[in-house]
Write a protein that holds these residues in place. Structure first.
Motif, PDB file in Angstrom:
ATOM      1  N   LEU A 104      55.526 -32.477  55.132  1.00 14.09           N
ATOM      2  CA  LEU A 104      55.710 -31.117  55.638  1.00 14.09           C
ATOM      3  C   LEU A 104      54.857 -30.103  54.892  1.00 14.09           C
ATOM      4  O   LEU A 104      54.264 -29.212  55.502  1.00 14.09           O
ATOM      5  N   THR A 107      57.581 -24.201  55.049  1.00 14.50           N
ATOM      6  CA  THR A 107      58.518 -25.327  55.146  1.00 14.50           C
ATOM      7  C   THR A 107      59.826 -24.958  54.457  1.00 14.50           C
ATOM      8  O   THR A 107      59.808 -24.529  53.313  1.00 14.50           O
ATOM      9  N   GLN A 158      64.387 -28.242  56.328  1.00 17.15           N
ATOM     10  CA  GLN A 158      63.516 -29.126  57.102  1.00 17.15           C
ATOM     11  C   GLN A 158      63.192 -30.389  56.318  1.00 17.15           C
ATOM     12  O   GLN A 158      63.182 -31.482  56.870  1.00 17.15           O
ATOM     13  N   ARG A 166      64.336 -34.107  57.578  1.00 18.32           N
ATOM     14  CA  ARG A 166      63.347 -35.152  57.821  1.00 18.32           C
ATOM     15  C   ARG A 166      63.658 -36.393  56.995  1.00 18.32           C
ATOM     16  O   ARG A 166      63.288 -37.508  57.374  1.00 18.32           O
TER      17      ARG A 166
END
Lengths: 221, 221, 221, 221
Positions: free
Chosen positions: C42, C51, C55, C59
């Motif tokens: 990311l 980012t 997130q 992920r």
DNA sequence: GATGAATGAGACTTCATTCAT
DNA sequence: TATGAATGAAGTCTCATTCAT
């Protein structure tokens, strides 16, 4: 009053002492004591909300999990501490008052007992006072517990003041509730002040001042 | 002392009053007052840490963002409130003391001013006391601000007691520092007690009790 | 260089491998790897600021809290990643340079090592380059870390160029600092270009072009 | 390319110049320029996301509202800046290439034009490069705009390289796409490096190194 | 032409708590 | 007995954006 721990630990004491000194039971006790001591110190200096369970555990040389193992929540940690305040500070004070023969005696006994507590067990007593401030108006069970603690002292002092006024030893121009509140408030205020200014104040002199002023002010001339 | 708000609003007051205060300025003032009032009420009843910025905003009928628009942080919100305590409670008390002619007079003035504050501005005064408890030992700038506030009163009272002892109007068997600490502690303790037991206590009677006991206890016979 | 993780995990490796690695340690490692991989991907594609920690966690199939459990802040997450860049990309490149016998050899080794990294560890290397862009001028500790990383390569290349010029193998009409900067800049620029146009460019051909142009341009005729 | 502002301002230019110098139109222009200059400086040094609209406004001596008055969003502020990059940097470079007679000439023209830009308009050019990094992979309209800008230069260079290889002036052992990418990448990498190490590098010497290496590396021997 | 009040989404972070081991 | 992994709610704060004036 109702520590979760007492029951459990007591039932094993017999076995433990019979066996040997370095047992699980001892370690158990030691861990509990370390946690309570750490919590007491932190709650008193930083406050309850500002102290994290992790800080308590770290100061005790353990981890968060241990706190939850012995006490089921952060709140119970404080409640257990308050049980001790009751045992070690409130109860002795009530006994001292009860032991006094006349109202003047009882009032002196109260103040004496409290200043003793201030000397020997400053932190536990302070804990009750500070937590009362922190939890006031929170509707938390802890608030009720604290109210209970102070209610006992309040009730005892109320009896003393009523007796004193009936016996015409105390001033009768002041309301009973107001006099009691004053004594409690002054006592707690002085506790906190003394703790904060420990280094600047002369303990015995401060106690003397406090006692002198209150007695001279309360006793009828 | 240095409210973020004062400068901005004051420099425009002239223009505003000349043209008759119109909406922008009015709204600004109104929002600020609503936020400060909400914060004061919540900080006093729940404590600073236990109060969220969102709760303050909601009680003021605004949103979090508005708090950060006017005050740049939660801390500044409290600091602004403390500026007001200084203006509205501490300063008048210091003036009252200064206005007294002799030590006895000054002590009475102090207690009178404080009980007046308790009547008219209980919350601001209480705020200072409670925050002093909550921030004690935190090393936070707020702690320093509070120390500053109380130091002023402490200094003023110290002068009074020294004068009183020199003039042989006050008891000379008690240490000055201890006497001052007692007066401050008793005063603060009573403030808190009175606030908590508002409904049960008779305000005037409580003040009378407090004043009577202290004067009788401090004044030399 | 000083990953938070290394110490803890290494000291237990002995025990773990002796007893066959069991779940706690495995899970720890797995979670850390998943988080680092997610963060790397990311940060490289979206950038660090764009980012969110959430997130990264999502992920990795975990929650925000897990990120803060293993790394204590978003910054440390990146710093840990940079530790790996140093280990896996910078250090090998420095070693490759050191292993070269003459200046020409060393320059080829540098470029070869870097293109190998581009093939096998494109993302870590890219991370350093992109973060250097994102944090440049920020005065953030991360900027200093990055400066440190590049300074190592810069220093190594400076030595090579000086040697090369002294040995009259490299062009002497170009300033050393300028030549080194050119090599670093070209290298980084190509890295980024290659990553962006991965699908359009023929990797080996690109590396060949790059190497050919630079060597022919740097080596004295 | 499509600044929101151009149309509006142009239609009033006539009136404005006819009337007097210090008009609303002038102030309008001045404010716009101040805002664009502030945004350019901040986006280049801190990045787009790390720069708040408020910072831009403050640096321009205005308030946030002004930004939204002139540009309808933060994104349009950047897009307007990119319009200028196209006008002031990309277009001149394309023209310079077009003006060259043979491939070698055109390549020299490209590099010369770019280094001129680096000298006179470092920030605008840098903006495009840095924003390409920051927005790559974001699927933001800004990314598309940037792709468009670079695609123009890429296309022009591709034509040059093809021509050069056809004319056997450029090396034919390197793929066209790879050669073009190398030139673009090296160019951009050097731009960034030069900006970062402004103080340490000798600009002209750096440009000379860059040009020398590339020409010697690209031109067939 | 420009300000200033206000919003609301979302960011980083802390923390009490649970649970498998 | 105690740890360590992991969660999720809540908290402080930032910021792009809107709108009345």
């Amino acid at each position: 009053m109702s520590s979760i721990l007492k029951e459990r630990s007591l039932e094993r004491t017999a076995v433990a002492t019979a066996r040997a000194p370095h047992t699980k039971e001892q370690q158990r006790r030691a861990s509990i004591e370390k946690l309570l001591a750490a919590a007491l110190a932190l709650f008193v200096t930083r406050g309850y909300h500002a102290t994290s369970v992790e800080q308590v555990a770290a100061r005790a040389g353990l981890t968060k999990g241990a706190v939850y193992f012995y006490f089921r929540s952060k709140a119970r940690l404080l409640l257990t501490l308050l049980d001790r305040v009751e045992e070690q500070v409130i109860a002795p004070t009530l006994e001292a008052i009860a032991a006094g023969t006349d109202p003047r005696d009882k009032l002196v006994a109260f103040m004496h007992s409290q200043s003793l507590a201030g000397e020997k067990r400053a932190e536990p007593m302070l804990l009750a006072i500070l937590m009362a401030t922190e939890f006031h108006g929170s509707r938390d069970p802890i608030e009720r517990r604290l109210d209970g603690l102070f209610a006992q002292m309040h009730a005892a002092l109320t009896a003393v003041v009523e007796q004193g006024k009936a016996a015409r030893v105390f001033r009768r121009d002041l309301g009973t509730a107001e006099t009691v509140s004053f004594i409690m408030a002054m006592n707690q205020g002085c506790f906190v002040e003394w703790y904060r200014r420990r280094t600047e104040l002369d303990g015995p002199a401060f106690v003397r001042a406090m006692r002198g002023i209150v007695l001279d002010g309360v006793i009828a001339r």
